[in-house]
Design an enzyme around this catalytic site. Structure first.
Site, PDB file in Angstrom:
ATOM      1  N   GLY A 161     -53.365  67.673  60.521  1.00  0.00           N
ATOM      2  CA  GLY A 161     -53.303  68.147  61.895  1.00  0.00           C
ATOM      3  C   GLY A 161     -53.955  69.502  62.103  1.00  0.00           C
ATOM      4  O   GLY A 161     -54.838  69.658  62.947  1.00  0.00           O
ATOM      5  N   LEU A 162     -53.594  70.467  61.292  1.00  0.00           N
ATOM      6  CA  LEU A 162     -54.112  71.808  61.489  1.00  0.00           C
ATOM      7  C   LEU A 162     -55.618  71.828  61.272  1.00  0.00           C
ATOM      8  O   LEU A 162     -56.378  72.434  62.016  1.00  0.00           O
ATOM      9  CB  LEU A 162     -53.412  72.767  60.515  1.00  0.00           C
ATOM     10  N   ASP A 169     -44.947  67.866  62.435  1.00  0.00           N
ATOM     11  CA  ASP A 169     -46.215  67.839  61.721  1.00  0.00           C
ATOM     12  C   ASP A 169     -46.960  66.530  61.950  1.00  0.00           C
ATOM     13  O   ASP A 169     -48.173  66.449  61.813  1.00  0.00           O
ATOM     14  CB  ASP A 169     -45.953  68.037  60.227  1.00  0.00           C
ATOM     15  N   ASP A 208     -66.214  30.189  32.445  1.00  0.00           N
ATOM     16  CA  ASP A 208     -65.107  30.372  33.388  1.00  0.00           C
ATOM     17  C   ASP A 208     -64.006  31.260  32.804  1.00  0.00           C
ATOM     18  O   ASP A 208     -63.099  31.678  33.528  1.00  0.00           O
ATOM     19  CB  ASP A 208     -64.525  29.015  33.808  1.00  0.00           C
TER      20      ASP A 208
END
Ligand code: SF4
Ligand code: SF4
Lengths: 519, 441
Positions: free
Chosen positions: A409-410, A274, A36
């Site tokens: 995004g672009l 953006d 353990d």
């Protein structure tokens, strides 16, 4: 019996270890078999601690079973006290020791050690890690907090940070800054960062700030009852919640709210053009209830995403999570079975997942970008740099972390315009990120990697009912859709067709479905 | 081996210690065994702790939908064993239905299942009857109360031995789960000696199980296979006594012993081994420059400690300070002990605090230890090599000798590179390293 491969939470004694390891001057004697001790490496490797966790294991073996193990436990307690001279000792049993019924609490008490000895009852076969942290911290507070007068100046305690906590280190720094700006002193930060002697003066604070209800709610409720300290209910993750938190704190302190927003960039980043393409991105949120609920609110209200799924693995906090899911109009996924989470994610077909380490890998499998918002996490989510989730800087960090995995995004527009361009092939994934390239061999850093081989993954089984068939032309048209929305397009078209009893999907069906689901 | 250095540790005193052991339990072996046995599933019957251990030890690999899992005992299972057996049968049936590719199912005992005396041997028989002939169900214990780390593999292989087909032919059996690439190299080397009736335990698939009988000779590839060796002896097979195939010297001695057992002549042996021997020596020499003259301590972990210390001492010029091993099987280890330089401190078992006291007094140049100790020791300024990698990485035989040496050289080289950028140790700013706890302003 329940067949499990992945567990979101460890056993409850690991929760107790997280409390002990976060503190100084506290030692944990754990009655447990050899083996353990594996739990040590969570702290030394994942959290990269430069010190062993303050835990002594009795590491009994088969030949010790019988009357012997009680002696072993007593000896271990004495040796641990002699060597480490802690201010207080916690003692308890792991799952195996629970079965041999040695009563660590009683045994340790009879040793007459000159420091408080706190016995932990952690039922290993019905509870889990988060119960372990909460219960351990509650028992510590209950035993150690002394009656004392309030500090002359307005002060509060910060409750909840532990060892192995997701960004706890930096959250404490951020929240301390928020309090500082209002002239509120911090009395004790606990459990992480405190000593047992610090817990004695918990009662001197005017109120409590609870950062992680999973770890500190029981203690906070007890302090409210016994020491008359109210506690905060708002978790300051995200800009809105940070403002609400500052107001709540100001109310408790009886002063005017004040938030220094000089460094707060997230709202403008989110408002700038953006970010427009983020609008309505469908996200699936999963984690511990506190982080999942906070993330869902930020996703909806501050990022403009659409939350398409919300869930948590800790049932103890299922109720508020279900309520929030209902408010958001989505089904709550409350489960500790990652296969169920995977099914829910596949069904929701999100464009992004906010989750734990497991969801990260589910995302990898399904080809969906993902950001990590909650434990359990791997070594890479204990970063060297300052990266809080809470407060002002936390809001900035959230924005960056969540937007980063998404196609920019672009790029998204170019992909749609020139979808036949070979460089934008499906296999490439987001160009800035290498997101879906094969996993690097060294990922996860510290964990040992046996040689990878291909293994069939079919535990979840396969379901194939009568589904509409795709005509060849429609299938070709579907392929022209950028990969990151194609899964959704396929699913939408199929359910559109199924609802209308259409057996074969044509190009027309595809565009009818597109029009139907247009938003 | 008459090279003039004092050697031979067979009769050296061994420090035997009891106390806290900082080791893995035998369940951990599942992490590599399931990769080797491609149609096997390992079902641990245990607690959430066992599942959490496997997850922590397997790291990210768990996501490949591995062929192992844990049937987690719940409160209800503890109340009545009859119900626990029924539950187990149901879980197994569901599992086998979902994974029709599984041909061997191992029920792996854990501490909880051993303590409540859940009879997994009986369960395995019962389930074999139910799922025969498609699936064979076996049982062994990987519990921490009975096994340490690699002993899990020993328990697993030993459990397979009674079921191996019988044979009257004279064959060679290699015992121990090695990466496929290394296993193939061993076959090529042995074929070069003219020995081609070679089988391996464990086979890659259930139908590749080796046969065993009174004319079987077997050679161990790993030092931790005591119970498996005893089980094979019980089937009438004969063990080829040899050092283990680590480094050029170890590999040569191992091959030599096998060659002798099969009456292979000197010329054939030289023809088959000269070229790879030279290659291995060259490769080791590249790392030996870093290692030579450095002092090394092994903390107990895998039972590989003694053969590896022998390799480092004799082929890399290191000086072993203390060699700790979780368990010392005197019979299997005798050829290794003969080669160890004297004097060296040997310890068996562990009292981790006292062992760390000795370590801090010794301050060796390199400490080989587990992941729970490595970073804390680094922050004390010691240099460490984490031991588990030695089990998971191909390190046996000639072609890996250079890699093996490099595994030990790398931490020392790294320390030298980083020493220029800041003064070590650096852990003053890591959590829990003794920095003052945050206090009220
Ligand atoms: S690589 Fe990045 S985007 Fe891809 S699954 Fe991982 S976290 Fe998500
Ligand atoms: S030591 Fe025992 S209880 Fe702990 S993980 Fe191993 S088998 Fe399970």
């Amino acid at each position: 019996m329940k067949l499990t491969v992945w567990t979101y939470e460890g056993p409850p004694h690991v929760g107790a270890m997280r409390v002990a390891t976060g503190m100084e001057g506290l030692h944990y004697v754990l009655h447990a078999p050899q083996g353990d001790t594996y739990a040590d490496l969570l702290f030394t490797m994942i959290e990269r601690r430069g010190k062993r966790p303050p835990v002594t294991y009795t590491t009994f073996q088969a030949r010790d079973l019988g009357a012997d193990t009680a002696t072993l436990f007593r000896d271990a307690c004495l040796a641990a006290y002699d060597r480490f001279r802690p201010e207080a000792l916690i003692v308890g049993a792991s799952c195996t020791a629970e079965l041999i019924q040695d009563d660590p609490g009683g045994l340790a008490e009879r040793l007459g050690l000159p420091v408080p000895v706190i016995a932990l009852e952690l039922p290993s076969y019905s509870r889990k890690e988060l119960f372990g942290t909460d219960e351990t911290f509650y028992q510590l507070a209950r035993t150690l907090a002394q009656p004392c007068g309030r500090t002359p100046e307005v002060s509060c305690n910060i409750l909840g940070p532990t060892g192995l906590g997701f960004r706890h280190r930096d959250d404490v720094v951020e929240v301390t800054k928020l309090l500082d700006a209002m002239g509120i002193a911090v009395n004790v930060v606990a459990p992480m960062g405190s000593r047992p002697s610090d817990l004695a003066r918990l009662g001197a604070a005017h109120f409590n700030v609870v950062l992680y209800p999973e770890h500190a709610e029981t203690a906070a409720r007890w302090l409210e009852r016994e020491h008359g300290q109210p506690f905060t209910k708002t978790i300051p993750i995200g800009t809105r919640a940070t403002r609400a938190f500052v107001e709540e704190v100001a109310g408790l302190a009886g002063i005017a709210p004040r938030l220094d927003t000089g460094d707060l960039r997230q709202p403008w980043w989110s408002a700038s053009v953006d970010s427009t393409y983020l609008t309505g991105k469908r996200v699936f949120v999963f984690g511990d209830a506190t982080h999942a609920m906070a993330a869902a609110r930020v996703a909806r209200d501050e990022m403009g995403f659409e939350v398409c799924g919300l869930g948590c693995y800790n049932r103890e906090f299922a109720r508020p999570l279900r309520a929030l899911a209902k408010e958001m109009g989505v089904e709550a996924t409350v489960t500790d079975d990652y296969l169920e989470v995977e099914r829910a994610i596949a069904a929701a077909a999100p464009e992004m997942i906010l989750g734990t380490q497991m969801e990260r890998h589910i995302g990898k499998r399904l080809g969906i970008p993902c950001a990590v918002i909650s434990a359990p996490v791997h070594v890479q989510d204990f970063p060297a740099r300052h990266s809080p989730q809470m407060g002002v800087e936390g809001a900035n960090v959230l924005f960056d972390t969540w937007v980063h995995p998404l196609v920019m995004g672009l790029e998204e527009h170019l992909l749609t315009m020139f979808r036949e361009d070979f460089e934008f092939s499906d296999a490439a994934g987001p160009s800035h990120h290498g997101g879906h390239a094969p996993v690097a061999a060294g990922e996860g850093g510290s964990a040992p990697h046996p040689p990878e081989a291909d293994s069939p993954r079919s535990i979840s089984g396969h379901r194939k009912d009568a589904e509409p068939v795709w005509a060849a032309a429609a299938e070709r048209e579907l392929r022209k859709i950028p990969f990151f929305v194609r899964g959704k397009a396929r699913r939408n078209t199929e359910s559109f067709a199924a609802e209308r009893g259409v057996a074969e999907i044509t190009v027309d069906t595809l565009y009818e479905a597109k029009a139907h689901y247009a938003r | 081996m008459n090279d003039g250095t004092p050697i031979g540790c067979r009769s050296a005193p061994v420090l035997r210690e009891r106390g806290q052991h900082e080791v893995f339990c035998g369940l951990t072996a599942i992490v590599w065994l399931h990769r080797k046995m491609q149609d096997a599933f390992f079902l641990v019957v245990g607690s959430r702790t066992c599942a959490h251990l496997l997850q922590s030890a397997a790291g990210v690999m768990i996501f490949a939908e591995p062929r192992f899992g844990t049937a987690i005992l719940e409160e209800g299972d503890l109340a009545g064993l009859k119900d626990a057996n029924e539950e187990l049968d149901r879980e197994v049936a569901r599992l086998l239905e979902r994974r029709p590719d599984i041909r061997q199912l191992f029920l792996v005992g854990s501490c909880p299942s051993e303590v409540i005396k859940l009879d997994l041997a009986r369960a395995a028989q019962r389930l074999t009857r139910v799922h025969a002939p498609h699936v064979r169900v076996l049982n062994y214990s990987g519990s921490g109360i009975e096994t340490t780390f690699t002993q899990g593999e020993d328990a697993c292989l030993a459990a397979m031995v009674p079921g191996l087909p019988a044979t009257e032919t004279s064959n060679l059996l290699l015992v121990g789960a090695l990466p496929d690439v290394v296993e193939d190299q061993a076959r090529v080397l042995l074929a070069g000696l003219g020995i081609d009736h070679v089988q391996v335990l464990p086979g890659r698939r259930a139908d590749q199980d080796p046969a065993v009988g009174p004319h079987t000779r077997y050679a161990l590839l790993q030092p931790f296979l005591g119970d498996t060796a005893a089980a094979l002896d019980g089937r009438g097979a004969t063990r080829i006594e040899a050092p283990f195939p680590f480094g050029e010297e170890g590999t040569t001695a191992w091959l030599r012993a096998v060659a002798d057992a099969f009456g292979i002549d000197e010329a054939t042996f030289a023809r088959a081994t000269d070229a790879p021997r030279a290659r291995a020596r060259r490769a080791v020499a590249a790392a030996a420059g870093t290692l030579s003259g450095k002092r090394v301590t092994f903390l107990p972990d895998s039972q590989l400690e003694i053969p590896l210390a022998r390799f480092l001492a004799r082929e890399c010029g290191m000086e072993p300070v203390e060699i700790g091993t979780p368990y010392l099987h005197a019979g299997l280890m005798a050829p290794e002990l003969d080669l160890l330089p004297t004097p060296v401190r040997l310890s068996e078992g562990q009292d981790v605090e006292r062992q760390l006291d000795r370590l801090r007094a010794d301050r060796p140049d390199l400490t080989v230890c587990g992941l729970g100790l490595a970073n804390p020791l680094e922050s004390e300024g010691l240099t460490t090599k984490w031991a588990i990698e030695l089990v998971f990485t191909p390190v046996h035989f000639y072609e890996q000798a250079g890699d093996l040496a490099a595994l030990f050289a790398r931490p020392l080289r790294r320390k030298a590179i980083l020493a220029g950028s800041f003064s070590l140790p650096v852990a003053g700013n890591t959590p829990g390293s003794g920095a003052e706890p945050r206090r009220a302003p």
